[in-house]
Design a protein around this motif. Structure first.
Motif: not given
Length: 513
Positions: A256-268, A286-290, A349-358
């Protein structure tokens, strides 16, 4: 996988990680024996519709869905498999015939099919009956998956059980009626495989996965002293950093901490999926942090990094790689580095099935940046996702934020004074003088587009941020001005986004108000 890649596999034949199977209406029992043996060894691929000699017979297309459904049903049947192995299927067209590839990753537990344990030796599925051999298989699994290491002296008081109400809530949101909602704390820990057995010594206790997911900070620091995630923003100050966050707490709060920090600096940005609006930025984060949380070797001294740079997002983490080199979406074989942690993340709910991240990174990187991500596995897993910092530009020559720091303010003021003097000379008005306040003079006498053209003539390498400062306008305003000039073919970009320069195509035509 495509037909060309399948042709290479067929030429090489069966081996420790490749098996060919004839398949009629449904897979035969020997197919599931191979699923069991692949799970217990290094993982592998089963090709349904291929004879033992590599001849492609194909399967009945009308039976494809039934075959895939049968695979899932049999593997998920607890009367047949003591632990359900993970599998993925894909269909391959080959010379007018259909082949189904079943990918089986190596699993964290020793699996049996119909109460028989199988191991893969060369190209054979061998029945294992010796207690000694079975014990060695358990030991082999524990050595490979460090998250299973048991610490017999850990107590419930060493854990953040105060986080479990949040875990139950997240699990219920992901799956209504999730069984964790009805379990007490220790039942949940056992159900999540966070309390296990060391088959080498017979000792029971909490394992490393439990420590990383729910351990108190002081416990984590003693068991995994090198564990931390270093989150760095490095866009202006390239020698050090613009901002930094060091996270060394449990994985649930760290995510949660890393995700919120990254969202402050990346354009949406937003895109439509059907009639739903989604944020590619949030999905990519979400995928990179997970991935940093799940597929990481926690006993390694190599710290994980999440870097926000001018060209994009870069992550690094220690890995125990099965494959070496750059990963391609067409040939990627997903292998879970920490299956217990991965399963825990999937349940909440912070990840999906194997391989979905890529797959998600490839799917959402294109609309977010216009480019594909780059993933490289090895002793250190590296991921890179480009970032398009300026809205609306997707072409290769379009401009993003440049990899250079802003100049000294006195230099910017000098350039701005020079600009005003040049403009006054071009207007041939000897009575026109530069007012005492530079910004007031520029704003009153010269259109913004013309001022920007003169800035580009003085400094073809100027960045958006530098131009905004010199013109005393917002970043968004200066971007719109660049965009207008570019659309009107008044300026063009020469060279790359990061190292290129601007060229003025149309001479400025100053006019007095």
């Amino acid at each position: 996988m495509n037909a060309t890649e399948l042709s290479t596999v067929l030429e090489c034949g069966e081996n420790i990680s490749v098996e060919f199977k004839r398949c009629g209406v449904q897979p035969e029992a020997d197919t599931f024996e191979t699923v069991c043996s692949f799970n217990n060894r290094f993982g592998g691929s089963i090709y349904l519709g291929v004879l033992n000699d590599g001849t492609v017979e194909g399967i009945d297309r009308e039976q494809a869905i039934a075959i895939e459904r049968n695979l899932v049903n049999v593997i998920g049947n607890p009367k047949l498999f003591n632990v359900a192995p993970a599998i993925e299927t894909e269909r391959i067209e080959y010379d007018g015939r259909l082949v189904i590839r079943v990918w089986v990753p190596a699993g964290p537990a020793v699996v049996s099919f119909k109460h028989v344990i199988y191991d893969r030796v060369a190209d054979v599925d061998r029945r294992i009956t010796s207690e000694t051999q079975i014990a060695q298989m358990h030991i082999r699994k524990q050595n490979h998956f460090s998250e299973q290491r048991v610490y017999r002296y850990l107590k419930p008081s060493d854990f953040r059980f105060d986080l479990l109400p949040r875990v139950r809530k997240l699990a219920a949101l992901k799956t209504p009626g999730h069984p964790w909602t009805e379990m007490d704390d220790m039942e949940l820990m056992r159900s999540a495989d966070l309390y296990g057995v060391n088959y080498d010594t017979g000792e029971e206790g909490f394992n490393l996965a439990a420590v990383m997911l729910l351990g108190k900070d002081e416990v984590i620091s003693r068991i995994a002293p090198a564990y931390k995630t270093d989150v760095i923003v490095r866009r202006e100050n390239l020698d050090r950093y613009d901002d930094r966050l060091i996270v060394a707490t449990n994985l649930i709060e760290a995510q949660a901490r890393i995700s919120e920090f990254a969202k402050r600096y990346l354009p949406d940005r937003f895109m439509l999926e059907g009639d739903q609006t989604v944020s590619p930025r949030d999905i990519i984060i979400r995928e990179l942090v997970s991935n940093l949380m799940i597929h990481r070797e926690f006993v390694s001294p190599y710290p994980a990094k999440f870097l926000i740079l001018n060209d994009g997002i870069r992550t690094e983490n220690a890995s125990k790689a099965i494959f070496q080199g750059q990963l391609a979406i067409t040939s990627f074989k997903p292998v879970s580095k920490n299956p217990f942690i991965a399963k825990f993340f999937r349940n909440i709910g912070l990840a999906d099935e194997l391989g979905s991240g890529m797959r998600n990174l490839y799917k959402y990187s294109k609309p977010y940046s216009g480019k594909d991500p780059v993933l490289d596995d090895g002793d250190v897993f590296e991921a890179f996702v480009p970032v398009r910092w300026v809205e609306g530009n997707t072409d290769e020559g379009d401009v993003t934020a440049h990899d250079e720091t802003a100049r000294d303010p006195s230099e910017r003021e000098h350039d701005l004074n020079e600009t005003v003097n040049t403009l006054n000379e071009q207007e041939n008005d000897p009575d026109e003088t530069v007012n005492e306040t530079v910004n007031e003079t520029v704003n009153e006498t010269v259109p913004r587009e013309l001022r920007l053209l003169e800035l580009l003539r003085l400094n073809p390498s100027i960045t958006y941020r530098q131009a905004a400062t010199a013109l005393d306008v917002s970043y968004a305003t200066v971007w719109r001005t660049f965009h207008v000039l570019r659309e009107s073919k008044t300026i063009e970009r020469v060279g790359s986004d990061r190292r290129g320069t601007w060229r003025v195509l149309t001479p400025p035509q100053p006019s007095r108000k």
